[in-house]
Enzyme design. Structure first.
Site, PDB file in Angstrom:
ATOM      1  CB  SER A 175      -0.856  -0.035   1.274  1.00  0.00           C
ATOM      2  OG  SER A 175      -1.421   1.227   1.544  1.00  0.00           O
ATOM      3  CE1 TYR A 228      -5.205  -1.619   4.394  1.00  0.00           C
ATOM      4  CE2 TYR A 228      -3.893   0.360   4.051  1.00  0.00           C
ATOM      5  CZ  TYR A 228      -4.552  -0.750   3.548  1.00  0.00           C
ATOM      6  OH  TYR A 228      -4.545  -0.997   2.195  1.00  0.00           O
TER       7      TYR A 228
HETATM    8  P1  NAP Z   1     -11.924  -5.014  -0.984  1.00  0.00           P
HETATM    9  O1  NAP Z   1     -12.704  -4.787  -2.209  1.00  0.00           O
HETATM   10  O2  NAP Z   1     -12.469  -4.647   0.353  1.00  0.00           O
HETATM   11  O3  NAP Z   1     -11.421  -6.531  -0.967  1.00  0.00           O
HETATM   12  C1  NAP Z   1     -10.777  -7.077   0.152  1.00  0.00           C
HETATM   13  C2  NAP Z   1     -10.727  -8.573  -0.022  1.00  0.00           C
HETATM   14  O4  NAP Z   1     -10.125  -9.158   1.149  1.00  0.00           O
HETATM   15  C3  NAP Z   1     -12.110  -9.193  -0.146  1.00  0.00           C
HETATM   16  O5  NAP Z   1     -12.047 -10.296  -1.007  1.00  0.00           O
HETATM   17  C4  NAP Z   1     -12.370  -9.649   1.269  1.00  0.00           C
HETATM   18  O6  NAP Z   1     -13.299 -10.680   1.369  1.00  0.00           O
HETATM   19  C5  NAP Z   1     -10.990 -10.135   1.659  1.00  0.00           C
HETATM   20  N1  NAP Z   1     -10.909 -10.295   3.094  1.00  0.00           N
HETATM   21  C6  NAP Z   1     -10.954  -9.334   4.039  1.00  0.00           C
HETATM   22  N2  NAP Z   1     -10.913  -9.892   5.265  1.00  0.00           N
HETATM   23  C7  NAP Z   1     -10.852 -11.231   5.082  1.00  0.00           C
HETATM   24  C8  NAP Z   1     -10.791 -12.347   5.960  1.00  0.00           C
HETATM   25  N3  NAP Z   1     -10.812 -12.207   7.293  1.00  0.00           N
HETATM   26  N4  NAP Z   1     -10.733 -13.588   5.426  1.00  0.00           N
HETATM   27  C9  NAP Z   1     -10.740 -13.750   4.081  1.00  0.00           C
HETATM   28  N5  NAP Z   1     -10.789 -12.741   3.214  1.00  0.00           N
HETATM   29  C10 NAP Z   1     -10.842 -11.490   3.710  1.00  0.00           C
HETATM   30  O7  NAP Z   1     -10.569  -4.187  -1.052  1.00  0.00           O
HETATM   31  P2  NAP Z   1      -9.455  -4.026  -2.190  1.00  0.00           P
HETATM   32  O8  NAP Z   1      -9.259  -2.579  -2.359  1.00  0.00           O
HETATM   33  O9  NAP Z   1      -9.728  -4.881  -3.348  1.00  0.00           O
HETATM   34  O10 NAP Z   1      -8.210  -4.577  -1.368  1.00  0.00           O
HETATM   35  C11 NAP Z   1      -7.400  -5.645  -1.793  1.00  0.00           C
HETATM   36  C12 NAP Z   1      -6.015  -5.460  -1.184  1.00  0.00           C
HETATM   37  O11 NAP Z   1      -5.428  -4.294  -1.748  1.00  0.00           O
HETATM   38  C13 NAP Z   1      -6.027  -5.250   0.311  1.00  0.00           C
HETATM   39  O12 NAP Z   1      -4.906  -5.897   0.891  1.00  0.00           O
HETATM   40  C14 NAP Z   1      -5.894  -3.747   0.448  1.00  0.00           C
HETATM   41  O13 NAP Z   1      -5.335  -3.382   1.675  1.00  0.00           O
HETATM   42  C15 NAP Z   1      -4.974  -3.464  -0.701  1.00  0.00           C
HETATM   43  N6  NAP Z   1      -4.966  -2.074  -1.175  1.00  0.00           N
HETATM   44  C16 NAP Z   1      -6.083  -1.476  -1.665  1.00  0.00           C
HETATM   45  C17 NAP Z   1      -5.999  -0.167  -2.107  1.00  0.00           C
HETATM   46  C18 NAP Z   1      -7.179   0.565  -2.693  1.00  0.00           C
HETATM   47  O14 NAP Z   1      -7.045   1.743  -2.986  1.00  0.00           O
HETATM   48  N7  NAP Z   1      -8.314  -0.057  -2.897  1.00  0.00           N
HETATM   49  C19 NAP Z   1      -4.796   0.522  -2.047  1.00  0.00           C
HETATM   50  C20 NAP Z   1      -3.682  -0.121  -1.540  1.00  0.00           C
HETATM   51  C21 NAP Z   1      -3.769  -1.420  -1.102  1.00  0.00           C
HETATM   52  P3  NAP Z   1     -14.878 -10.339   1.690  1.00  0.00           P
HETATM   53  O15 NAP Z   1     -15.456  -9.838   0.410  1.00  0.00           O
HETATM   54  O16 NAP Z   1     -15.414 -11.650   2.153  1.00  0.00           O
HETATM   55  O17 NAP Z   1     -14.862  -9.297   2.768  1.00  0.00           O
END
Ligand code: NAP
Length: 252
Positions: free
Chosen positions: A144, A157
Site C-alpha cells: 500500500s 492498517y
Molecule cells: P476489498 O474490495 O475490500 O477486498 C478485500 C478482499 O479481502 C475481499 O475479497 C475480502 O473478502 C478479503 N478479506 C478481508 N478480510 C478477510 C478475511 N478475514 N478472510 C478472508 N478474506 C478477507 O478491497 P481491495 O481494495 O480490493 O483490497 C485488496 C487489497 O489491496 C487489500 O490488501 C488492500 O489493503 C490493498 N490495497 C487497496 C488499495 C485501494 O485503494 N483499494 C490501495 C492499496 C492497497 P470479503 O469480500 O469476504 O470481505
C-alpha cells in the site's frame, strides 16, 4: 518475448479474489494462462465465471484469514484441487478507521491478523512445499502507499502494510537463492470497497485526486500488468522489490 509473460500451465492462489483488486489480479493471471485458486470467505462467483470464460480452471477455497493457522491447509487444498501451486498472491486485506487515541485492541488485531499474520504464514506454507520439492515459485504481497507513509486514523492498517513490505524484503533475502521470488505491489488509490469511505468524503476525495499526477482513482484492471510481470519468468531476477502502481502518487 511475449512468452516471458505467459503463465500457461501455472497455478496461482489469490486471496480475496471475489472482489476489487484481487478479482482483477485473478482475471489478469487467468488471461495470461494460469489456473486460479480463489481463497476467501465469500463465494467468488463472478471471478470464477470470468476465469472459465477465458478457458482456465478456477476453484474457490473457502477460508477466513482471521485465522493464520488455516494457511497450511489452504495450500494443501489448492494443490489437491489444481495439481500444484506456482504463484501466491497475498491480496486479502481489511481496514479499520479510528483516531489513534480511540483505537481498540480489536481494531488492531482484526487488521493485523489478516493483512500481515495470515499473509506471512501463507508465504511460509507455500515456501515449505517449494523447498521440499526443490523448486522455486513466485510470491506477490499486496502492499500500500501506507507501506511508505503514515496515513491518518488507520494505525493497524499502516502497521500491517509497513510490516508486509518489511517481510517481503526479509523473505526475499532468505529465499532468493532458492529460486523463490518474493516481491510486492503497492497500489495507490483504487476505486474498491476498501476506499468507499474515502471516496464518499468530499474533502478527502478531492484532496486525494488533486495529489495523484494521473488525476484519477485507479481502476482495479490497472494492476493486471504488474501482477502478470511479477508472476512470470519476466521477473526471475527481481527479488524484494516493490512495484508502485499509483498514478504517480509516490513521485509527487
Ligand atoms: P476489498 O474490495 O475490500 O477486498 C478485500 C478482499 O479481502 C475481499 O475479497 C475480502 O473478502 C478479503 N478479506 C478481508 N478480510 C478477510 C478475511 N478475514 N478472510 C478472508 N478474506 C478477507 O478491497 P481491495 O481494495 O480490493 O483490497 C485488496 C487489497 O489491496 C487489500 O490488501 C488492500 O489493503 C490493498 N490495497 C487497496 C488499495 C485501494 O485503494 N483499494 C490501495 C492499496 C492497497 P470479503 O469480500 O469476504 O470481505
Amino acid at each position: 518475448m511475449n512468452d516471458l509473460f505467459r503463465l500457461d500451465g501455472c497455478v496461482a492462489l489469490v486471496t480475496g479474489a471475489n472482489t476489487g483488486l484481487g478479482q482483477a489480479i485473478a482475471i489478469a493471471l487467468a488471461q495470461a494462462g494460469a489456473d486460479i485458486a480463489a481463497v476467501g470467505r465469500t463465494a467468488p462467483h463472478e471471478t470464477l465465471a470470468a476465469i472459465t470464460a477465458v478457458g482456465r480452471r478456477g476453484v474457490w477455497i473457502e477460508a477466513n484469514l482471521d485465522d493464520s493457522k488455516a494457511a497450511p491447509a489452504i495450500i494443501d487444498t489448492a494443490v489437491a484441487q489444481l495439481g500444484g501451486i506456482d504463484i501466491l498472491i497475498n491480496n486479502a486485506g481489511t481496514i479499520r478507521r479510528n483516531d489513534a487515541l480511540d483505537f481498540t485492541e480489536d481494531d488492531w488485531d482484526s487488521v493485523v491478523d489478516v493483512n500481515l499474520k495470515s499473509a506471512f504464514f501463507l508465504c511460509q506454507a507455500v515456501a515449505r512445499r517449494w523447498v521440499a520439492e526443490n523448486r522455486g515459485g513466485k510470491i506477490i504481497n499486496i502492499a500500500s502507499m501506507l507501506s511508505f507513509q503514515g496515513g491518518i486514523r488507520v494505525a493497524s492498517y499502516t502497521a500491517s502494510k509497513s510490516g508486509l513490505l518489511g517481510i517481503t524484503r526479509l523473505l526475499a533475502n532468505e529465499w532468493a537463492a532458492r529460486g523463490i521470488n518474493v516481491n510486492a505491489i503497492a497500489p495507490g488509490y483504487f476505486a474498491t470497497n476498501n476506499t468507499t469511505a474515502l471516496r464518499a468524503d468530499e474533502m478527502r476525495n478531492r484532496a486525494i485526486l488533486e495529489r495523484i499526477p494521473a488525476a484519477r482513482w485507479g481502476d482495479p484492471a490497472d494492476l493486471g500488468g504488474a501482477a502478470v510481470f511479477l508472476a512470470s519468468r519476466a521477473s526471475d531476477y527481481v527479488h524484494g522489490a516493490v512495484l508502485a502502481v499509483d498514478g504517480g502518487w509516490l513521485a509527487r
